[in-house]
Design a protein around this motif. Structure first.
Motif, PDB file in Angstrom:
ATOM      1  N   LEU A  41      50.031  -4.947 114.926  1.00  0.00           N
ATOM      2  CA  LEU A  41      51.273  -4.864 115.706  1.00  0.00           C
ATOM      3  C   LEU A  41      51.069  -4.186 117.053  1.00  0.00           C
ATOM      4  CD1 LEU A  41      54.156  -4.012 113.210  1.00  0.00           C
ATOM      5  CD2 LEU A  41      53.520  -6.183 114.256  1.00  0.00           C
ATOM      6  N   LYS A 111      56.964  -6.736 122.441  1.00  0.00           N
ATOM      7  CA  LYS A 111      57.146  -6.202 121.078  1.00  0.00           C
ATOM      8  C   LYS A 111      58.595  -5.754 120.896  1.00  0.00           C
ATOM      9  CE  LYS A 111      55.134  -2.898 117.832  1.00  0.00           C
ATOM     10  NZ  LYS A 111      55.589  -1.513 117.845  1.00  0.00           N
ATOM     11  N   ARG A 112      59.115  -5.053 121.897  1.00  0.00           N
ATOM     12  CA  ARG A 112      60.486  -4.563 121.796  1.00  0.00           C
ATOM     13  C   ARG A 112      61.471  -5.721 121.652  1.00  0.00           C
ATOM     14  NH1 ARG A 112      64.891  -3.760 124.428  1.00  0.00           N
ATOM     15  NH2 ARG A 112      64.131  -4.860 126.272  1.00  0.00           N
ATOM     16  N   GLU A 115      61.366  -6.910 118.218  1.00  0.00           N
ATOM     17  CA  GLU A 115      61.989  -5.954 117.288  1.00  0.00           C
ATOM     18  C   GLU A 115      63.511  -6.011 117.355  1.00  0.00           C
ATOM     19  OE1 GLU A 115      58.425  -2.568 117.488  1.00  0.00           O
ATOM     20  OE2 GLU A 115      60.220  -2.355 118.706  1.00  0.00           O
ATOM     21  N   ILE A 122      59.297  -8.582 111.376  1.00  0.00           N
ATOM     22  CA  ILE A 122      57.928  -8.480 111.888  1.00  0.00           C
ATOM     23  C   ILE A 122      57.121  -7.674 110.900  1.00  0.00           C
ATOM     24  CG2 ILE A 122      56.517  -7.698 113.824  1.00  0.00           C
ATOM     25  CD1 ILE A 122      59.135  -7.592 115.455  1.00  0.00           C
ATOM     26  N   HIS A 123      55.980  -8.180 110.520  1.00  0.00           N
ATOM     27  CA  HIS A 123      55.186  -7.448 109.541  1.00  0.00           C
ATOM     28  C   HIS A 123      53.707  -7.594 109.863  1.00  0.00           C
ATOM     29  CE1 HIS A 123      54.404  -5.444 105.789  1.00  0.00           C
ATOM     30  NE2 HIS A 123      53.618  -6.418 105.411  1.00  0.00           N
ATOM     31  N   GLN A 124      53.005  -6.478 109.830  1.00  0.00           N
ATOM     32  CA  GLN A 124      51.572  -6.488 110.092  1.00  0.00           C
ATOM     33  C   GLN A 124      50.844  -6.937 108.839  1.00  0.00           C
ATOM     34  OE1 GLN A 124      49.685  -3.380 112.530  1.00  0.00           O
ATOM     35  NE2 GLN A 124      48.415  -2.879 110.788  1.00  0.00           N
TER      36      GLN A 124
ATOM     37  N   VAL B 104      52.512   5.018 122.530  1.00  0.00           N
ATOM     38  CA  VAL B 104      51.853   4.145 123.499  1.00  0.00           C
ATOM     39  C   VAL B 104      51.683   4.874 124.830  1.00  0.00           C
ATOM     40  CG1 VAL B 104      52.159   2.023 124.824  1.00  0.00           C
ATOM     41  CG2 VAL B 104      52.668   2.045 122.378  1.00  0.00           C
ATOM     42  N   ASN B 208      61.582  -0.965 110.762  1.00  0.00           N
ATOM     43  CA  ASN B 208      62.326  -1.323 111.980  1.00  0.00           C
ATOM     44  C   ASN B 208      63.655  -0.585 111.990  1.00  0.00           C
ATOM     45  OD1 ASN B 208      63.980  -2.636 113.932  1.00  0.00           O
ATOM     46  ND2 ASN B 208      62.694  -4.465 113.790  1.00  0.00           N
ATOM     47  N   LYS B 210      66.284  -1.039 113.442  1.00  0.00           N
ATOM     48  CA  LYS B 210      67.428  -1.954 113.410  1.00  0.00           C
ATOM     49  C   LYS B 210      67.946  -2.102 111.979  1.00  0.00           C
ATOM     50  CE  LYS B 210      66.472  -6.262 113.875  1.00  0.00           C
ATOM     51  NZ  LYS B 210      65.700  -7.439 114.355  1.00  0.00           N
ATOM     52  N   ASN B 304      60.454   2.861 123.639  1.00  0.00           N
ATOM     53  CA  ASN B 304      60.616   1.446 123.945  1.00  0.00           C
ATOM     54  C   ASN B 304      60.279   0.578 122.736  1.00  0.00           C
ATOM     55  OD1 ASN B 304      61.222  -0.578 125.789  1.00  0.00           O
ATOM     56  ND2 ASN B 304      59.070  -0.893 126.329  1.00  0.00           N
ATOM     57  N   THR B 305      60.399   1.155 121.552  1.00  0.00           N
ATOM     58  CA  THR B 305      60.082   0.387 120.349  1.00  0.00           C
ATOM     59  C   THR B 305      61.063   0.731 119.260  1.00  0.00           C
ATOM     60  OG1 THR B 305      58.430  -0.020 118.634  1.00  0.00           O
ATOM     61  CG2 THR B 305      58.402   2.147 119.634  1.00  0.00           C
ATOM     62  N   ARG B 306      61.214  -0.180 118.333  1.00  0.00           N
ATOM     63  CA  ARG B 306      62.082   0.039 117.189  1.00  0.00           C
ATOM     64  C   ARG B 306      61.293   0.536 115.984  1.00  0.00           C
ATOM     65  NH1 ARG B 306      67.675  -0.518 116.729  1.00  0.00           N
ATOM     66  NH2 ARG B 306      68.507  -1.713 118.463  1.00  0.00           N
ATOM     67  N   GLU B 307      59.986   0.682 116.148  1.00  0.00           N
ATOM     68  CA  GLU B 307      59.189   1.112 114.992  1.00  0.00           C
ATOM     69  C   GLU B 307      59.479   2.563 114.652  1.00  0.00           C
ATOM     70  OE1 GLU B 307      55.053  -0.030 113.523  1.00  0.00           O
ATOM     71  OE2 GLU B 307      55.042  -0.732 115.586  1.00  0.00           O
ATOM     72  N   ARG B 323      57.547  -1.385  99.002  1.00  0.00           N
ATOM     73  CA  ARG B 323      58.866  -1.945  99.319  1.00  0.00           C
ATOM     74  C   ARG B 323      59.932  -1.371  98.392  1.00  0.00           C
ATOM     75  NH1 ARG B 323      58.368  -6.848 102.575  1.00  0.00           N
ATOM     76  NH2 ARG B 323      56.140  -7.110 102.890  1.00  0.00           N
ATOM     77  N   GLU B 336      63.327  -2.913 106.890  1.00  0.00           N
ATOM     78  CA  GLU B 336      62.241  -3.874 106.951  1.00  0.00           C
ATOM     79  C   GLU B 336      60.946  -3.176 107.247  1.00  0.00           C
ATOM     80  OE1 GLU B 336      64.317  -7.827 108.437  1.00  0.00           O
ATOM     81  OE2 GLU B 336      62.697  -7.062 109.711  1.00  0.00           O
ATOM     82  N   MET B 337      59.979  -3.372 106.349  1.00  0.00           N
ATOM     83  CA  MET B 337      58.688  -2.723 106.529  1.00  0.00           C
ATOM     84  C   MET B 337      57.883  -3.483 107.571  1.00  0.00           C
ATOM     85  SD  MET B 337      55.558  -2.525 103.960  1.00  0.00           S
ATOM     86  CE  MET B 337      56.253  -1.753 102.523  1.00  0.00           C
ATOM     87  N   MET B 338      57.568  -2.830 108.674  1.00  0.00           N
ATOM     88  CA  MET B 338      56.772  -3.499 109.705  1.00  0.00           C
ATOM     89  C   MET B 338      55.273  -3.366 109.429  1.00  0.00           C
ATOM     90  SD  MET B 338      59.020  -2.725 113.137  1.00  0.00           S
ATOM     91  CE  MET B 338      57.920  -3.690 114.177  1.00  0.00           C
ATOM     92  N   ARG B 339      54.901  -2.194 108.902  1.00  0.00           N
ATOM     93  CA  ARG B 339      53.502  -2.012 108.484  1.00  0.00           C
ATOM     94  C   ARG B 339      53.528  -1.319 107.144  1.00  0.00           C
ATOM     95  NH1 ARG B 339      50.345  -0.826 114.063  1.00  0.00           N
ATOM     96  NH2 ARG B 339      52.165  -0.656 115.380  1.00  0.00           N
ATOM     97  N   ALA B 340      52.600  -1.656 106.296  1.00  0.00           N
ATOM     98  CA  ALA B 340      52.486  -0.986 105.004  1.00  0.00           C
ATOM     99  C   ALA B 340      51.696   0.306 105.178  1.00  0.00           C
ATOM    100  CB  ALA B 340      51.777  -1.899 104.020  1.00  0.00           C
TER     101      ALA B 340
END
Ligand SMILES: Cc1cc2nc3c(=O)[nH]c(=O)nc-3n(C[C@H](O)[C@H](O)[C@H](O)COP(=O)(O)OP(=O)(O)OC[C@H]3O[C@@H](n4cnc5c(N)ncnc54)[C@H](O)[C@@H]3O)c2cc1C
Ligand SMILES: Cc1cc2nc3c(=O)[nH]c(=O)nc-3n(C[C@H](O)[C@H](O)[C@H](O)COP(=O)(O)OP(=O)(O)OC[C@H]3O[C@@H](n4cnc5c(N)ncnc54)[C@H](O)[C@@H]3O)c2cc1C
Lengths: 629, 629
Positions: A41, A111-112, A115, A122-124, B104, B208, B210, B304-307, B323, B336-340
């Motif tokens: 990601l 990316k934003r 998102e 979105i999933h890595q 970042v 996320n 959101k 600047n990210t939703r993570e 999950r 929502e899991m973006m990365r495990a």
């Protein structure tokens, strides 16, 4: 690995490079429940090569993407460090916008957007396998055993499939810039029966700007007028950074000659086919060995970094030779190499395995887009991504498929070339690939494509109304200029004189006066003011449409003819073997490409006019009806 | 691979994580010609785990780094999204600053600093081999065959050495977040005779924002007062982002109980030792199985990210279990899991193989710093990086070595613990590890360490003068308060009454009045204004120094005693076997650690006071003199 069910979607996009990002945003934007799976990601919309977007043909693609509701234009408008309109001195057909990107910001902004997008997850994850039943895609399986089901799947894996980095005689398994390569998915695609070819591309070294002697180079500033790719951009970046120009020379070329035996391209270590229009410096020196010098542009990789991209010096020569190359170039004598250039080899799909929707012929509801389809370039990838995303969503939502013709858009040319002719090297979009260049302009992308984006659901109502209003005003003003007679009074004559033109003998239509090369729309408007408020953009449009009317009409006539051929559909179930008289090669090619129309068939290389005539007669006799009915 | 000479340096730093970045900046800042080699320039100062800097003990380390001229404090001051002073209600010894980073931006800013730094070259490369001759480092060889020579080399390879990512029963060779692991260098270190151990660490899933229901969580805003880590920061970020707090519950714990058999930690798949003080959620639930809930902080990964980082949920359970864990937590039901989450196993050096300068005992001029030395945490890595960088540069430039004592700094405690006691799990700095907590405060890091940074050449003249001036003013004001008598007049009494204190019977020294718990410096200043202009920082310092005078003096006395022991040096050539009376275990340990002083020897676990007495006598008899002469 124990598999588990991880969810159901309308559309799954594998990859979040330039193709994947557009595909995902488009599918979700159309209302399809969409999932993006990508290896890392932190690398969304990463630019592994030049930090720039646009340029000839490519820049127009970005406008086209924007006109249909895609993201690339908006993102680069927010994150560029410089913009320039190229070829402003030439005709409108070749004008093209080009921006230098702040690479890191570009990634973060894309990316934003993803998102924030509704309907988009979105999933890595590393996808290892496609689930296929009865030649229909069912979903995907990731490295951790997660099964995601979907109505449609889009593969946008770029240069990752069995990626291998090569520098000198070093070769190792890797995605671009030392990311993880995608191995199992490449095997899986092969196992599913797809034809894959081996392509390669390369990138130049990066240097630290602190160590460049700019006094030996020429400055290349951005345009002073604010520019934007997106029709929606209203805030403009005003502080731009310059690029710099220098040149290779005899010494550079000598270094290459002396070390050619160390080049993996000439030693046979690189087997993949490289892009003809983005050659490595060693390629350029060998192929054009009478050219005394080649341009080298020094492009900053962002506002907040000292890294500089050495455009024009793409190479896979060993690192010590790369250092010597840098040392030989004015301004770079002491440049510190932060990253070495390298080549990357990867598997790509033979794109004639695709329908013009970018769906694969072999597996229903499976689409591919981007560099995996044999192209090279961010814009080419993004354009395909958008179309694949729209079509996959349309399929999942039972909507009509969306195919752009060669006269609609450069994206149409790109996809038609790919699926009809295939490519035996990384395909790059060039102005010369389009036969209707004068129609596929930078300035009219919205007029060509906004409606398509709106119908698909990617252009919001409110934007569409604004567009319609603009279109109407342009048309009204053109009609007015067609009717208005400008009289040869003193005001008119003196204005014409001041422009160096010939005075009028009689009254003349506004339109005809504007057609004179020395006259601009503003001049006509002075003599015969419009009652409506027009923006600069509209004025430009009116001027181009009137000045080039004759050429445009000629193009449109050709397009009409072509349309007739495009409308002559070839039923999918046609049995080419049953048609006597068609040459064997033509038969074979048509069986492979399975053209949808007579027009497409006629563009297949190896298919001759005689073959087309026979095919036409065969279809017109209705012989096919029974079979396809 | 054909090797080639690629340059000579004073210092080479392998790696540009938190340790490598500080090491390189420090070495170059001291004037050493420095080269950084790192696998991926896009990952400089990457935070693979929590997007935050500071906290108890760690925050003080950042201040210490800054006081000596390091970078971490400056960079986080420019790139944070929130800052909070922890424990403001408690004594000054435990106060600690903590910041949430824009991940970042943090990376970009650290990269930029390095790019700007004089004497520093940065190059993307994988180091595969150390060149060693006669137990002395000579340089390194990279993957492309480049040989870089250097007087000193610092290895800061973090969790990359034979890194393996583990999720459920999936295990694959990888650096953090799917970066390339470092395989050959790990083998090389082993071949060179170093003892390596296998450690592991883990990270939680990202979601996320959101999809978070924040209404079910508690808001955790940043402080309203502007804060900074660096003594040099003068511009403060004012718009902060909040974090959010939620909790695990019975359902969460049930999910873990039900799936423990799938955990690679309990199945035996993970062999490495994990960090006790950063346990995984499965660890916490198993170890504290009577605790009904654990805190979960939701931390944004940037502006600047939703993570969002799910702090407290570090895990290597299979993705489908992760999950379920998320679903069980209030606010995260639909997240929502973006990365495990995942665990990573890696090789680490047994740190008793190091001198307190972080030079290896086995190979001269070779240093190691950061997670490779068995620590965990960005600040621990950065602190070591700074010291290794300073010492490597000092060696290369023939300057004095720089060792911080346990009473100088947390960094001194950290390094002394590592090299004296070793560690059998990833070592994390805790307030409780320091015996002189009241001396090692957040507020006085500059008073403790600026001089050291200045002497080394990392603090510019002008900054040092400012510091000296500040120090002088503080001292003057303390002297004044010591002398000034405050009279029991009405103004005084009424102020004391208003604070709820007991009225004065007699005149009292300003100092003594300030010692009363209810009185602040500002109060005393009201009664007896100072003629000098003091900043808030100085006032705080004066207050703390006076209020805690007694405790501080006690600590200083202890330090004095310790110093005596520290000054009792043990000659490096001492032959422990020749000393009769020392217990076998103690002998063995001392032979391994090779303590530099009696004080250090006494801190070795397994060495008893009796052993120390014998050793003392032995050395005082001068018996060693002949050997070490
Ligand atoms: C070294 C190099 C040099 C180049 N030079 C040029 C040039 O000179 N000119 C030019 O026009 N173009 C150049 N390109 C090409 C340009 O970068 C690409 O055309 C463009 O990035 C392609 O976009 P894409 O979306 O198709 O693929 P990419 O941007 O490569 O994105 C692929 C995505 O797929 C993901 N992915 C891959 N496999 C999996 C999997 N199994 N599971 C999940 N996710 C997966 C990746 O994580 C990534 O997000 C170069 C590329 C490279 C690498
Ligand atoms: C998954 C994960 C979870 C973690 N969880 C926590 C936690 O909960 N709490 C905590 O305090 N800490 C945690 N950490 C630890 C924290 O990230 C590290 O302590 C910190 O980043 C270490 O900094 P470093 O500089 O030592 O190493 P790193 O930041 O890992 O940097 C290592 C550098 O070395 C480079 N490198 C490696 N090999 C080579 C080579 N052969 N040649 C050239 N360059 C090389 C890499 O490219 C990189 O730049 C975690 C780390 C990981 C990976």
């Amino acid at each position: 690995m124990q598999n588990f069910e991880a969810g159901s979607f309308d559309v799954i996009v594998i990859g979040a490079g330039h193709a994947g990002a557009e595909a995902a945003l488009a599918a979700a934007g159309m209302g399809a429940k969409t999932l993006v799976l990508t290896i890392n990601l932190d690398m969304i919309a990463f630019m592994p090569c030049n930090p720039s977007i646009g340029g000839p043909a490519k820049g127009i693609v970005v406008r086209e993407i924007d006109a249909m509701g895609g993201a690339m234009g908006k993102v680069i408008d927010k994150t560029h460090i410089q913009m320039r309109m190229l070829n402003t001195g030439k005709g409108p057909a070749v004008r093209a916008l080009r921006a230098q990107a702040d690479k890191v910001l570009y990634q973060a902004e894309m990316k934003r957007l993803m998102e924030e997008q509704d309907n988009l997850s979105i999933h890595q994850a590393m996808v290892e396998e496609l689930i296929v039943e009865n030649n229909e895609i069912q979903g995907v399986i990731t490295q951790v055993g997660a099964i995601y089901r979907a109505k449609t799947v889009i593969v946008t894996t770029g240069t990752f499939l069995r990626g291998e980095i090569i520098i000198g005689n070093l070769k190792y398994s890797s995605g671009p810039n030392n990311q993880q390569p995608s191995l199992k998915l490449a095997d899986n695609l092969r196992d599913l029966g797809f034809d894959l070819v081996r392509f390669k591309t390369g990138t130049p070294p990066r240097v630290n700007s602190k160590t460049i002697d700019y006094s030996k180079t020429e400055i290349q500033p951005g345009d002073e007028v604010p520019r934007a790719f997106s029709y929606e951009t209203s805030e403009f970046i005003t502080d731009q950074l310059p690029c710099w120009l220098t040149y290779t020379n005899e010494r550079t070329h000598q270094v290459i000659d002396d070390n050619l035996h160390l080049s993996p391209m000439y030693s046979g270590m690189i087997k993949g086919t490289g892009p003809r229009y983005c050659p490595s410096i060693e390629d350029k020196v060998v192929r054009f060995n009478d050219k005394p010098r080649h341009q080298i542009f020094l492009e900053p990789e962002g506002r907040n970094t000292r890294e500089v991209y050495v455009q024009g010096l793409s190479t896979s020569l060993p690192e010590h030779v790369q250092r010597k190359l840098l040392e030989s170039i004015p301004g770079l004598e002491k440049a510190e190499m932060m990253r070495a250039g390298y080549a990357i080899e990867y598997d790509a799909m033979v794109p004639t395995q695709l329908w013009p929707t970018l769906e694969t012929k072999k597996i229903q509801n499976l689409y591919t887009a981007g560099q995996i389809n044999g192209t090279s370039g961010y814009e080419e990838a993004a354009g395909q991504g958008l179309m694949a995303g729209m079509n996959a969503a349309a399929r999942a939502l039972n909507k009509d498929e969306i195919i752009l013709s060669r006269s609609d858009a450069y994206i149409g040319v790109l996809i038609d070339d790919l699926v009809t002719k295939g490519t035996n090297e990384p395909y790059r979009l060039l102005t010369s690939r389009a036969e209707y260049r004068l129609l596929l302009r930078h300035d009219n992308a919205d007029l060509r494509l906004t409606k398509i984006g709106f119908t698909a659901g990617l252009i919001p109502e409110e934007r569409y109304e604004r567009f319609e209003a603009k279109k109407k005003l342009i048309e009204e003003e053109i009609v007015r200029l067609r009717k208005t007679i400008i009289k040869p009074n003193e005001e008119t004559q003196s204005l014409i004189r001041s422009k160096g033109g010939t005075e009028l003998k009689d009254g003349i239509k506004g339109q005809d006066l504007l057609k004179r090369p020395e006259m601009a729309y503003e001049d006509i408007a002075k003599l015969s003011p419009s009652t409506i408020q027009l923006t600069d953009e509209m004025k430009e449009q009116i001027e181009i449409q009137i000045k080039y009317e004759g050429y445009i009409e000629k193009s449109l006539l050709q397009v009409e003819k072509l349309k007739k051929m495009e409308n002559k559909k070839i039923p999918d179930l046609i049995d080419y073997d049953a048609i006597s008289g068609i040459a064997t090669e033509a038969k074979q090619k048509m069986k492979e490409v399975r053209p949808l129309s007579i027009a497409q068939a006629s563009r297949i290389s190896g298919v001759n006019p005689a073959d087309i005539s026979i095919l036409l007669v065969y279809i017109e006799q209705g012989r096919i009806a029974k079979i396809s009915g």
